[in-house]
Scaffold this motif. Structure first.
Motif, PDB file in Angstrom:
ATOM      1  N   CYS A  20       0.834  -1.211   0.000  1.00 42.40           N
ATOM      2  CA  CYS A  20       0.000   0.000   0.000  1.00 42.40           C
ATOM      3  C   CYS A  20       0.865   1.255   0.000  1.00 42.40           C
ATOM      4  CB  CYS A  20      -0.921   0.021   1.223  1.00 42.40           C
ATOM      5  SG  CYS A  20      -2.308  -1.108   1.143  1.00 42.40           S
ATOM      6  N   GLY A  23       2.514   1.573  -3.304  1.00 42.95           N
ATOM      7  CA  GLY A  23       1.506   1.840  -4.322  1.00 42.95           C
ATOM      8  C   GLY A  23       1.094   3.303  -4.412  1.00 42.95           C
ATOM      9  N   ARG A  24       1.351   4.075  -3.369  1.00 44.42           N
ATOM     10  CA  ARG A  24       1.019   5.509  -3.396  1.00 44.42           C
ATOM     11  C   ARG A  24       1.957   6.291  -4.294  1.00 44.42           C
ATOM     12  NH1 ARG A  24       0.259   6.938   2.926  1.00 44.42           N
ATOM     13  NH2 ARG A  24       2.509   6.672   2.799  1.00 44.42           N
ATOM     14  N   SER A  82       8.784   0.679  -6.566  1.00 45.92           N
ATOM     15  CA  SER A  82       7.464   0.956  -7.144  1.00 45.92           C
ATOM     16  C   SER A  82       6.750  -0.374  -7.374  1.00 45.92           C
ATOM     17  CB  SER A  82       7.601   1.728  -8.457  1.00 45.92           C
ATOM     18  OG  SER A  82       8.384   0.995  -9.377  1.00 45.92           O
ATOM     19  N   LEU A  83       5.428  -0.297  -7.430  1.00 46.61           N
ATOM     20  CA  LEU A  83       4.640  -1.510  -7.682  1.00 46.61           C
ATOM     21  C   LEU A  83       4.737  -1.903  -9.143  1.00 46.61           C
ATOM     22  CD1 LEU A  83       1.177  -1.202  -5.862  1.00 46.61           C
ATOM     23  CD2 LEU A  83       3.164  -2.534  -5.198  1.00 46.61           C
ATOM     24  N   ALA A  85       2.885  -4.260 -12.278  1.00 43.72           N
ATOM     25  CA  ALA A  85       1.496  -4.591 -12.630  1.00 43.72           C
ATOM     26  C   ALA A  85       1.015  -5.779 -11.802  1.00 43.72           C
ATOM     27  CB  ALA A  85       1.382  -4.880 -14.123  1.00 43.72           C
ATOM     28  N   ARG A  88       0.227  -4.624  -8.294  1.00 46.76           N
ATOM     29  CA  ARG A  88      -1.085  -3.948  -8.184  1.00 46.76           C
ATOM     30  C   ARG A  88      -2.216  -4.971  -8.140  1.00 46.76           C
ATOM     31  NH1 ARG A  88      -0.720   1.166  -7.957  1.00 46.76           N
ATOM     32  NH2 ARG A  88       0.958   2.269  -8.972  1.00 46.76           N
ATOM     33  N   GLN A  89      -2.090  -6.008  -8.958  1.00 51.44           N
ATOM     34  CA  GLN A  89      -3.116  -7.053  -8.981  1.00 51.44           C
ATOM     35  C   GLN A  89      -3.166  -7.774  -7.640  1.00 51.44           C
ATOM     36  OE1 GLN A  89      -2.683  -9.964 -12.110  1.00 51.44           O
ATOM     37  NE2 GLN A  89      -4.131 -11.360 -11.136  1.00 51.44           N
ATOM     38  N   LEU A  91      -2.069  -6.729  -4.740  1.00 54.25           N
ATOM     39  CA  LEU A  91      -2.542  -5.818  -3.700  1.00 54.25           C
ATOM     40  C   LEU A  91      -4.062  -5.696  -3.735  1.00 54.25           C
ATOM     41  CD1 LEU A  91      -2.123  -3.853  -1.395  1.00 54.25           C
ATOM     42  CD2 LEU A  91      -1.610  -2.067  -3.094  1.00 54.25           C
ATOM     43  N   GLY A  92      -4.640  -5.608  -4.921  1.00 55.23           N
ATOM     44  CA  GLY A  92      -6.100  -5.572  -5.036  1.00 55.23           C
ATOM     45  C   GLY A  92      -6.749  -6.808  -4.436  1.00 55.23           C
TER      46      GLY A  92
END
Length: 119
Positions: A20, A23-24, A82-83, A85, A88-89, A91-92
């Motif tokens: 998180c 991801g910001r 950095s995140l 792709a 991000r998936q 983390l979701g």
């Protein structure tokens, strides 16, 4: 409460919290540790020996990437995270699981409290 139970519980969520924070926006280790210590008081004091191994593990898993850039203060290099792709998936998915998990645990807590009030 015994510290080991709390420590184990905290460990389970720290990777999601790191994702998180990263991801910001692109960030580096010291900034991550500072944010943890500022925002997450219940976790206790974040230490390099805890955070950096998790960052390396997240990087090996392909969830975060890193780049080296000159450090403004000392002329050395700084790693910026950095995140990806995939990160991000994941983390979701973790955020969705966390919401379900929280609802489940809260249901058990509420049921316990109801029986405690009857006793």
């Amino acid at each position: 409460m015994e510290g080991r139970y709390l420590q184990q519980f905290k460990k389970g969520s720290l990777e999601m919290i790191l994702l998180c924070l990263i991801g910001r926006g692109e960030t580096y280790g010291y900034e991550i540790i500072s944010a943890l210590n500022r925002q997450a008081g219940v976790l206790g004091y974040a230490k390099e020996g805890t955070v950096y191994p998790l960052l390396y593990r997240l990087q090996r898993a392909g969830l975060i990437g890193c780049r080296l850039a000159p450090a403004p203060a000392n002329g050395g290099a700084r790693k910026y995270y950095s995140l990806t792709a995939q990160g991000r998936q994941v983390l979701g998915e973790l955020i969705g699981f966390w919401a379900d998990y929280q609802n489940c645990v809260n249901g058990f807590i509420e049921a316990y409290r109801e029986t405690e009030d009857l006793g």
